[in-house]
Design a protein around this motif. Structure first.
Motif, PDB file in Angstrom:
ATOM      1  N   SER A 119     -24.025 -39.439  20.816  1.00  0.00           N
ATOM      2  CA  SER A 119     -25.053 -38.477  20.411  1.00  0.00           C
ATOM      3  C   SER A 119     -26.090 -38.257  21.503  1.00  0.00           C
ATOM      4  O   SER A 119     -26.684 -39.212  22.015  1.00  0.00           O
ATOM      5  N   GLY A 120     -26.267 -36.974  21.885  1.00  0.00           N
ATOM      6  CA  GLY A 120     -27.403 -36.589  22.703  1.00  0.00           C
ATOM      7  C   GLY A 120     -27.184 -36.557  24.194  1.00  0.00           C
ATOM      8  O   GLY A 120     -28.125 -36.800  24.957  1.00  0.00           O
ATOM      9  N   PHE A 121     -25.969 -36.212  24.657  1.00  0.00           N
ATOM     10  CA  PHE A 121     -25.688 -36.230  26.092  1.00  0.00           C
ATOM     11  C   PHE A 121     -25.311 -34.843  26.600  1.00  0.00           C
ATOM     12  O   PHE A 121     -25.000 -33.940  25.830  1.00  0.00           O
ATOM     13  N   ALA A 122     -25.341 -34.691  27.925  1.00  0.00           N
ATOM     14  CA  ALA A 122     -25.097 -33.381  28.523  1.00  0.00           C
ATOM     15  C   ALA A 122     -24.302 -33.536  29.823  1.00  0.00           C
ATOM     16  O   ALA A 122     -24.887 -33.852  30.855  1.00  0.00           O
ATOM     17  N   PRO A 123     -22.973 -33.331  29.751  1.00  0.00           N
ATOM     18  CA  PRO A 123     -22.162 -33.044  28.571  1.00  0.00           C
ATOM     19  C   PRO A 123     -21.725 -34.332  27.870  1.00  0.00           C
ATOM     20  O   PRO A 123     -22.204 -35.416  28.209  1.00  0.00           O
ATOM     21  N   PHE A 124     -20.780 -34.191  26.947  1.00  0.00           N
ATOM     22  CA  PHE A 124     -20.206 -35.338  26.256  1.00  0.00           C
ATOM     23  C   PHE A 124     -19.569 -36.289  27.269  1.00  0.00           C
ATOM     24  O   PHE A 124     -19.910 -37.474  27.342  1.00  0.00           O
ATOM     25  N   LYS A 175      -3.977 -40.190  30.769  1.00  0.00           N
ATOM     26  CA  LYS A 175      -4.541 -41.529  30.956  1.00  0.00           C
ATOM     27  C   LYS A 175      -5.900 -41.678  30.275  1.00  0.00           C
ATOM     28  O   LYS A 175      -6.436 -42.786  30.187  1.00  0.00           O
ATOM     29  N   ILE A 176      -6.449 -40.549  29.823  1.00  0.00           N
ATOM     30  CA  ILE A 176      -7.816 -40.533  29.290  1.00  0.00           C
ATOM     31  C   ILE A 176      -7.778 -39.913  27.902  1.00  0.00           C
ATOM     32  O   ILE A 176      -7.397 -38.748  27.750  1.00  0.00           O
ATOM     33  N   SER A 177      -8.149 -40.675  26.880  1.00  0.00           N
ATOM     34  CA  SER A 177      -8.046 -40.135  25.525  1.00  0.00           C
ATOM     35  C   SER A 177      -9.312 -40.396  24.722  1.00  0.00           C
ATOM     36  O   SER A 177     -10.028 -41.379  24.945  1.00  0.00           O
ATOM     37  N   PHE A 178      -9.562 -39.491  23.789  1.00  0.00           N
ATOM     38  CA  PHE A 178     -10.701 -39.582  22.878  1.00  0.00           C
ATOM     39  C   PHE A 178     -10.167 -39.263  21.484  1.00  0.00           C
ATOM     40  O   PHE A 178      -9.763 -38.127  21.228  1.00  0.00           O
ATOM     41  N   LYS A 179     -10.140 -40.252  20.608  1.00  0.00           N
ATOM     42  CA  LYS A 179      -9.558 -40.053  19.284  1.00  0.00           C
ATOM     43  C   LYS A 179     -10.518 -40.517  18.202  1.00  0.00           C
ATOM     44  O   LYS A 179     -11.098 -41.595  18.294  1.00  0.00           O
ATOM     45  N   ASN A 180     -10.659 -39.661  17.182  1.00  0.00           N
ATOM     46  CA  ASN A 180     -11.548 -39.969  16.059  1.00  0.00           C
ATOM     47  C   ASN A 180     -12.967 -40.252  16.549  1.00  0.00           C
ATOM     48  O   ASN A 180     -13.541 -41.312  16.302  1.00  0.00           O
ATOM     49  N   VAL A 181     -13.512 -39.283  17.262  1.00  0.00           N
ATOM     50  CA  VAL A 181     -14.835 -39.424  17.869  1.00  0.00           C
ATOM     51  C   VAL A 181     -15.757 -38.326  17.347  1.00  0.00           C
ATOM     52  O   VAL A 181     -15.365 -37.159  17.260  1.00  0.00           O
ATOM     53  N   ILE A 182     -16.982 -38.701  16.999  1.00  0.00           N
ATOM     54  CA  ILE A 182     -18.037 -37.736  16.700  1.00  0.00           C
ATOM     55  C   ILE A 182     -18.870 -37.555  17.961  1.00  0.00           C
ATOM     56  O   ILE A 182     -19.430 -38.519  18.491  1.00  0.00           O
ATOM     57  N   ALA A 183     -18.943 -36.323  18.459  1.00  0.00           N
ATOM     58  CA  ALA A 183     -19.801 -35.984  19.597  1.00  0.00           C
ATOM     59  C   ALA A 183     -20.933 -35.122  19.047  1.00  0.00           C
ATOM     60  O   ALA A 183     -20.742 -33.935  18.772  1.00  0.00           O
ATOM     61  N   ASN A 184     -22.083 -35.729  18.884  1.00  0.00           N
ATOM     62  CA  ASN A 184     -23.199 -35.080  18.193  1.00  0.00           C
ATOM     63  C   ASN A 184     -24.275 -34.634  19.184  1.00  0.00           C
ATOM     64  O   ASN A 184     -24.667 -35.395  20.077  1.00  0.00           O
ATOM     65  N   ASN A 185     -24.746 -33.422  19.008  1.00  0.00           N
ATOM     66  CA  ASN A 185     -25.839 -32.893  19.836  1.00  0.00           C
ATOM     67  C   ASN A 185     -25.586 -33.076  21.330  1.00  0.00           C
ATOM     68  O   ASN A 185     -26.490 -33.442  22.089  1.00  0.00           O
ATOM     69  N   CYS A 186     -24.360 -32.836  21.743  1.00  0.00           N
ATOM     70  CA  CYS A 186     -24.022 -32.906  23.164  1.00  0.00           C
ATOM     71  C   CYS A 186     -23.986 -31.492  23.738  1.00  0.00           C
ATOM     72  O   CYS A 186     -23.363 -30.596  23.162  1.00  0.00           O
ATOM     73  N   LYS A 187     -24.655 -31.305  24.862  1.00  0.00           N
ATOM     74  CA  LYS A 187     -24.695 -29.994  25.514  1.00  0.00           C
ATOM     75  C   LYS A 187     -23.516 -29.890  26.472  1.00  0.00           C
ATOM     76  O   LYS A 187     -23.633 -30.170  27.663  1.00  0.00           O
ATOM     77  N   GLY A 188     -22.386 -29.535  25.918  1.00  0.00           N
ATOM     78  CA  GLY A 188     -21.150 -29.499  26.684  1.00  0.00           C
ATOM     79  C   GLY A 188     -20.154 -30.486  26.116  1.00  0.00           C
ATOM     80  O   GLY A 188     -20.525 -31.472  25.477  1.00  0.00           O
TER      81      GLY A 188
END
Length: 426
Positions: A334-339, A355-368
């Motif tokens: 939460s809160g980064f620019a970008p995620f 090689k890089i994965s993001f699974k079941n992630v909430i990205a909140n209030n990210c600018k990008g």
């Protein structure tokens, strides 16, 4: 019309957090495991004056006891396969003038096993309201687990004694001891423009070493940095560090779980600070490319920027370089620019992105979202991670709605706030 929109919004949030209940995201626990042993206002903690001095070399088994307060003077080396045991509740205060630093050398051990009700505390020697990041050095552990530098053995750039400053080897099961229920405050002395100590440096440390329930606050460089090694890390807290919260390099093989980084623009480096910085090497010319590249499996992680009106010093939550493996699952950011920011050399092809994965992630209030240093890669990257298999949910929810109690002046609780979020609009 407003009523319909309100109902739709509530329905979306209910759906979001019902899914979160099925697969818990971010730090988890039936109770708030950050209670009792942590401190988010160490500047005003009233620590007793030191009664004993630790200096020089510890070359035989030694025990530090709670009834004493210790003054860590200069660089103190634990050598000769000795074990330094520290009782729960013991306070060690690092010397400012001589940059007090504790080094557990290759083959030695530290047994610092505090209790939830009685943590071990490493902190500044300075008094209330006069403490600052970098007041002392930090803790360094040198082990025998593999690293990917040429020759398989390396030294840290911290001006340590050359005969004692070496780490790496062939034993991923190496045991450097226990660090549990430990607080490290105001460490990370800057030695020069290019040499900065971390709160906790783990170099070539093996998986039989236990590192759990550690809070590092106000480090002047990274909170945690792993140089190679093979470790399982859990229940770590990085609070208002100046540089990176979790830094991994030299082929580190790390599983990190149920851990949190809490950032603030006023405690960030102008050069750019991230929660995760992941690379396999600093210079490819010094790397044995036949060895393992850095691989990080991060699960149930919470990364949060406390300042919702971003001042610009808190940037991406994670920076990933080429030739690394990074998996972030069941997490909240939460809160980064970008995620997330990827090194430009990674490109946008499946061979590298797989090689890089993001699974079941909430990205909140990210600018990008997930972006590249090279903007020409962004369309391909967005399409790749837009696949439903990754289940990245981009949301805009206030911190006090997202978490139970994101107030560090109280007893913060950064578990997902399911009940309060569901109550919006009631």
């Amino acid at each position: 019309m407003k009523t319909k929109l309100r109902i739709a919004s509530i329905t979306f949030i209910i759906s979001l957090f019902a899914h979160a209940q099925q697969q818990p995201k971010g730090i988890t626990g039936n109770t708030n495991w950050m209670n009792n042993w942590t401190s988010f206002r160490p500047a005003v903690n009233d620590y007793s004056e030191a009664t004993n001095i630790i200096a020089g070399t510890i070359d035989k088994d030694t025990r530090l006891v709670k009834r004493n307060v210790y003054h860590l003077v200069g660089v103190v080396y634990v050598t000769n396969n000795a074990t330094l045991t520290i009782e729960p509740g013991t306070v060690i205060r690092g010397d400012d003038k001589t940059c007090g630093t504790l080094v557990i050398t290759n083959g030695a051990k530290i047994i610092a096993e505090g209790l939830e009700t009685d943590p071990i505390i490493f902190t500044s020697e300075n008094e209330i309201n006069n403490r600052k990041p970098g007041d002392w050095g930090g803790i360094i552990v040198l082990g025998k687990a593999p690293i990917n530098t040429l020759g398989g053995v390396h030294t840290l750039p911290f001006d340590l004694e050359p005969t004692l400053n070496h780490y790496g080897g062939q034993d991923p099961e190496d045991n450097s001891g226990i660090l549990k229920y430990v607080r490290i405050e105001y460490a990370g002395r800057k030695l020069s423009a290019s040499k900065e100590l971390n709160g906790l440096s783990l170099a070539g440390v093996g998986r039989k070493t236990i590192v759990s329930n550690i809070q590092i606050s106000f480090s002047n460089d990274d909170s945690f940095e792993c140089y190679g090694g093979d470790l399982n890390l859990s229940n770590l807290i990085s609070f208002r560090t100046t540089d990176d919260d979790f830094d991994f390099t030299q082929g580190a093989q790390i599983n990190i779980s149920n851990s949190i980084a809490i950032r603030h623009p006023f405690s960030s480096d102008i050069s750019g600070s991230r929660c995760f910085e992941v690379d396999s090497y600093e210079k490819i010319a010094n790397t044995d490319m036949t060895k393992k590249m850095t691989k990080i499996n991060a699960s149930n992680i919470t990364l949060v920027n406390l300042e919702e009106n971003n001042q610009g010093l808190v940037r991406e939550s994670a920076y990933i370089r080429e030739n690394t493996f990074f998996n972030l699952t069941n997490s909240v950011v939460s809160g980064f620019a970008p995620f997330v920011l990827l090194e430009g050399a990674i490109g946008n092809g499946e061979a590298n992105l797989s090689k890089i994965s993001f699974k079941n992630v909430i990205a909140n209030n990210c600018k990008g979202e997930i972006e590249s240093e090279s903007a020409s890669n962004n369309t391909g990257i967005k399409n790749y991670y837009g696949n439903p298999q990754y289940d990245i949910q981009f949301t805009k929810v206030k911190l006090n709605e997202l978490f139970y109690l994101p107030n560090i002046k109280a007893n913060p609780d950064f578990r997902l706030n399911v009940n309060n979020t569901l109550a919006i609009g009631n």
